[in-house]
Every structure is written in structure tokens, then in C-alpha cells.
Design a protein around this motif. Structure first.
Motif, PDB file in Angstrom:
ATOM      1  N   LEU A 221       0.835  -1.206   0.000  1.00  0.00           N
ATOM      2  CA  LEU A 221       0.000   0.000   0.000  1.00  0.00           C
ATOM      3  C   LEU A 221       0.870   1.257   0.000  1.00  0.00           C
TER       4      LEU A 221
ATOM      5  N   GLU B  36       3.886   1.607  -0.912  1.00  0.00           N
ATOM      6  CA  GLU B  36       4.624   1.735  -2.166  1.00  0.00           C
ATOM      7  C   GLU B  36       3.725   2.365  -3.237  1.00  0.00           C
ATOM      8  N   VAL B  37       2.498   1.878  -3.316  1.00  0.00           N
ATOM      9  CA  VAL B  37       1.567   2.412  -4.308  1.00  0.00           C
ATOM     10  C   VAL B  37       1.262   3.888  -4.020  1.00  0.00           C
ATOM     11  N   LEU B  38       1.009   4.195  -2.749  1.00  0.00           N
ATOM     12  CA  LEU B  38       0.694   5.594  -2.398  1.00  0.00           C
ATOM     13  C   LEU B  38       1.882   6.509  -2.711  1.00  0.00           C
TER      14      LEU B  38
ATOM     15  N   GLU C 213       4.183   6.066  -5.016  1.00  0.00           N
ATOM     16  CA  GLU C 213       4.287   6.265  -6.464  1.00  0.00           C
ATOM     17  C   GLU C 213       3.209   7.217  -6.962  1.00  0.00           C
TER      18      GLU C 213
END
Lengths: 202, 269
Positions: A131, A133-135, A137
Motif C-alpha cells: 500500500l 509503495e503504491v501511495l 508512487e
């Protein structure tokens, strides 16, 4: 043992509860559907604001506006898209206000993708690692691109629906989407490229 | 798609087509042209694959946010705001008082519920069960975390999280098949949720929560919360709630089925 299958009070209890929660004609929004929409609204708000508390504030404001404008919702149409539209408008207004305040207060040019984004501290479970990592990016994208990307890729909305939610032409949805994807791909590949070329050497 | 600059089959395949293909939004009339292009152009195919992977990465990464417990303030905000004029609260209050007087013998548990409700906090087990039901029964993509084919793993996992040996009742005789289950955040402690579905895609949920020690009361009660019927009872150390948009008699007969299975001596498997 079923020692209290209580026929005596159950109807009264039912009537009582129904009486305090059933919608009157004054309230066309179906409560269970609204509650069911909350997790998706929170997820989208989290992507927009980058911060859990501000995300919940945004959802709360969205629900309050929804109740204010409930006569504008056409029963039977997609409640989720309607709520996402309200949330987008609330978010855009808040951002405009914040930008004006920032101008008045300081010359801080950090911009939307900067300081406001907080990385929550959590137990390092795998799901949370992903999560974050996605946020992280997504935080590199301008809000406009982040919105279309998440609506298309995560909410799986149709392009026409996204255009309606954001009040922009479908062509703009497509170009923003394309730019968002290219930018994410570049940052993802720049991380892996740091290792990959070395492996090619024999 | 209208924005490709041409819907006809011969238009060159462009970026918009590739995105629409990866997003599963490609209009049928473009499918043949795009799939042919993907088969013959490795660069296009790689780009389409990149988008698909990126979509999956975003979806998987953000999925965990959907499972977070809902803050009470948002559940409250989803309710119709109180109207300042003419309140019906006193009617509800009177009804509660009358009901409490009538069934005072039913015990302190009910009274406690009534008091909680009067305080305006939707925190009773039945209310919580009803909106948890509404939340996940309406979820098309991911109503459960672990699906029925992995029932054994599901039951073991939930039993471990609740610290109570659970089982998923078999409701096939009532026309409901197990969909799967998930852990949900209760007010005080974790709650296990089993979801069932009939052929008309109508869903039932059975929620179970371990009670604090010393609760040996078994009561079978019914209430309607926002159009969702809830039967709930406490059995030994566990509180159960069966919820669905069914009428009282239907729900009761399924409730009896559940109860019978949960209290039956377990067959050695």
C-alpha cells in the motif's frame, strides 16, 4: 436452548427500530447503499489527499453534501458515481482554498504532491508495505492524473463515467491517463533499471 | 470509442485502443483490429501488458484500504441528518419504554441495548451486524476475503483470530451456498463473517463474535435495521447474528437451521 424466542416484544422492537431508521419521502438516499459506498470513497479520498485523517474528513464532507443535495440524485442511477462527483468537487474547492491561503501566507512552492503527503507508521505487514509503495508512487503524479488513473484502473469506471465525474471531455481523460501511466512506468523502470543492466554483462 | 478518431475497423490502432484493451473497455467493433495488432507488434503487446500489470499493482496495493474498519463518524454521516423541527425521537423513546416495561423480565441485556439506543449510538450487536451485512453483501468484487473452495482454511483462520472454534453451517438445504468469509472489525473485538448466496444472488451473512467470559445467556431475538432483518443470539461464549433482506419467518427458519448445526455434536471428520 432457545429459551427466549420472544414473540411478545419482537414486533415492538422491530417497529421501534424501523421507525427510527426507515427513510421518509424526505430522504431518497438509501442508507445501506451509502454505507456500502464508504470504503470506496475512503480509498479514493486517501489517494486524493494522501493522508488518512484528511481522507476521512473529505468523505464526511462528501456525505454531508450528498444529504444536502439529495434531491438532485435520481433514484436508480449510480449512487457511487454521484458520490465520487461530489467528492471531486469538494476536493477541488478545498484545494483552491488551500492554494489561496498558501499564497497569502508564504511562497512555499512545495506543491500538492509534496508536504501534505504523509506516510503512516504501521506494522510492516506485506499488504501495508505494498500500500505504501503504491501511495508513494501515486504521490508523484499531479492530482489530475492521479484521479483519472485510480478511477480507471482501481475503480474500473468507464471512461465516459470518469469524464462525467470529473466534468472533463473523454479525450482529456484519455490523455491524462496516458501521461499518468507513462510517468508511473518511468519511475518504476528507473528503479529496476538500476539493477537490471548489470545482469546483462556476461 | 469515439475518441479514437474513428470507430471503423480499419482505423490504425493507437494508444487509446491499447489503454481501452488493457482496461477491458474496448468497444467490440475495435476488438478484431486491436487483437490483430497486438499479435503482430511486440512493442504494442508489451505496452498493453505493462498497463495491465500496472493496473493490477494499483488494485492490489490499494485493496487493503477497503478492509479498514469504518470510523463511527462516517457511519453517522451516512445517516440522514437530524431535522431540527419535529423530532420523532420521543415516539421511539416511548416505544422503547413500553417495550421495556412489557418485557422487563427478558433481562438486563435488552435494557442495556435500549439504553445504548436512546443515547443515539448505533452500537448494538444487531445494528452493527446489519450495516456490516449491508457493506459486504453489496460488494460485487470482493464480498469475502477467503472464498468457499478454501472453506477449511477460512474456518481455521477465523477460529484462530477469534480464539474460538467456529464452523460454517451448511445452508444448502435452505437454498443458500457458502460464498466465503472474512474478518470484520467489531466495536470491541473481531467478528467473523460467513456469507451465503442463493441462486437469485440474494445474500445472507452469519456473523460471530466471542463474548466475554461468563455470558451464558442464550436468547433468540429479531430486529429490523434499515430494511435488513437480523436474528441474533448468544450461545455459550459466542454471539451470532444472521442478517438478510428476508422476512421474519424465512430468517427464523434459517436461524433455526444454523442454531441446530452449531449446537449439534460435531461429527468427527
Amino acid at each position: 436452548m432457545l429459551n427466549a424466542v420472544n414473540g411478545a416484544f419482537a414486533p415492538a422492537a422491530g417497529a421501534r427500530l424501523a421507525g427510527s431508521f426507515t427513510m421518509s419521502d424526505d430522504a431518497p438516499l438509501p442508507h445501506p447503499d451509502l454505507v456500502a459506498a464508504i470504503p470506496r470513497l475512503r480509498r479514493y479520498a486517501r489517494v486524493l489527499t494522501g493522508d488518512a485523517t484528511r481522507a476521512d474528513d473529505l468523505v464526511q464532507e462528501t456525505l454531508a453534501r450528498g444529504w444536502e443535495k439529495r434531491r438532485l440524485w435520481a433514484a436508480g442511477t449510480d449512487l457511487r458515481a454521484w458520490l465520487f462527483t461530489i467528492m471531486h468537487n469538494v476536493f477541488v474547492n478545498q484545494r483552491a482554498l488551500a492554494a489561496r491561503d498558501a499564497q497569502n501566507v508564504s511562497l512555499d512552492g512545495e506543491g500538492e504532491a509534496g508536504a501534505a503527503w504523509q506516510v503512516p507508521v504501521r506494522a510492516p505487514q506485506q499488504a501495508h508495505v505494498e500500500l505504501l509503495e503504491v501511495l508513494r508512487e501515486l504521490a508523484r503524479l499531479p492530482a489530475e492524473q492521479r484521479e483519472v488513473l485510480v478511477l480507471a484502473a482501481v475503480e474500473e469506471m468507464r471512461y465516459e463515467e470518469i469524464a462525467a465525474v470529473l466534468s472533463i471531455p473523454v479525450g482529456t481523460v484519455m490523455s491524462r491517463l496516458s501521461r499518468a501511466r507513462a510517468k508511473l512506468r518511468r519511475s518504476a523502470s528507473s528503479e529496476s533499471d538500476a539493477v537490471a543492466p548489470l545482469k546483462i554483462v556476461r | 470509442m469515439n475518441t479514437t478518431g474513428g470507430d471503423d475497423m480499419s482505423a490504425p490502432v493507437g494508444d487509446v485502443d491499447i489503454q481501452a484493451w488493457a482496461d477491458r473497455q474496448l468497444p467490440p467493433e475495435r476488438r478484431a483490429a486491436v487483437e490483430q495488432a497486438l499479435a503482430h507488434d511486440p512493442a504494442l503487446a508489451a505496452r498493453a501488458g505493462d498497463i495491465e500489470r500496472q493496473n493490477a499493482w494499483l488494485r492490489d496495493g490499494l485493496e487493503v484500504l477497503l478492509a479498514e474498519p469504518l470510523p463511527q463518524r462516517l457511519i453517522d454521516a451516512a445517516r440522514m441528518p437530524a431535522r431540527p423541527r419535529r423530532s420523532r425521537r420521543w415516539v421511539a423513546t416511548a416505544a422503547v419504554s413500553a417495550a421495556t416495561l412489557l418485557v422487563g423480565f427478558a433481562g438486563g441485556w435488552f435494557v442495556r441495548d435500549a439504553q445504548l439506543e436512546l443515547a443515539g449510538t448505533p452500537t448494538t450487536f444487531a445494528q452493527q451486524a446489519a450495516f456490516t451485512h449491508a457493506l459486504y453483501a453489496a460488494d460485487v468484487n470482493r464480498p469475502v476475503e477467503i472464498w468457499a473452495p478454501e472453506e477449511k482454511r477460512l474456518v481455521a483462520w477465523l477460529s484462530k483470530r477469534l480464539d474460538y472454534p467456529l464452523q460454517a453451517p451448511d445452508l444448502n438445504s435452505a437454498g443458500y451456498a457458502l460464498v466465503g468469509g472474512r474478518l470484520v472489525a467489531g466495536n470491541e473485538r473481531p467478528t467473523a463473517l460467513f456469507m451465503y448466496e442463493n441462486t437469485a444472488k440474494e445474500r445472507l451473512t452469519l456473523q460471530a463474535r466471542k463474548q466475554s467470559a461468563g455470558t451464558d445467556e442464550t436468547a433468540f431475538r429479531y430486529s429490523v435495521e434499515d430494511g435488513i432483518g437480523v436474528y441474533y443470539w448468544i450461545d455459550d461464549q459466542c454471539a451470532y447474528a444472521l442478517s438478510g433482506k428476508l422476512d421474519r419467518a424465512q430468517l427464523l427458519s434459517i436461524g433455526r437451521l444454523v442454531y441446530a448445526q452449531l449446537t449439534a455434536p460435531r461429527p468427527a471428520k
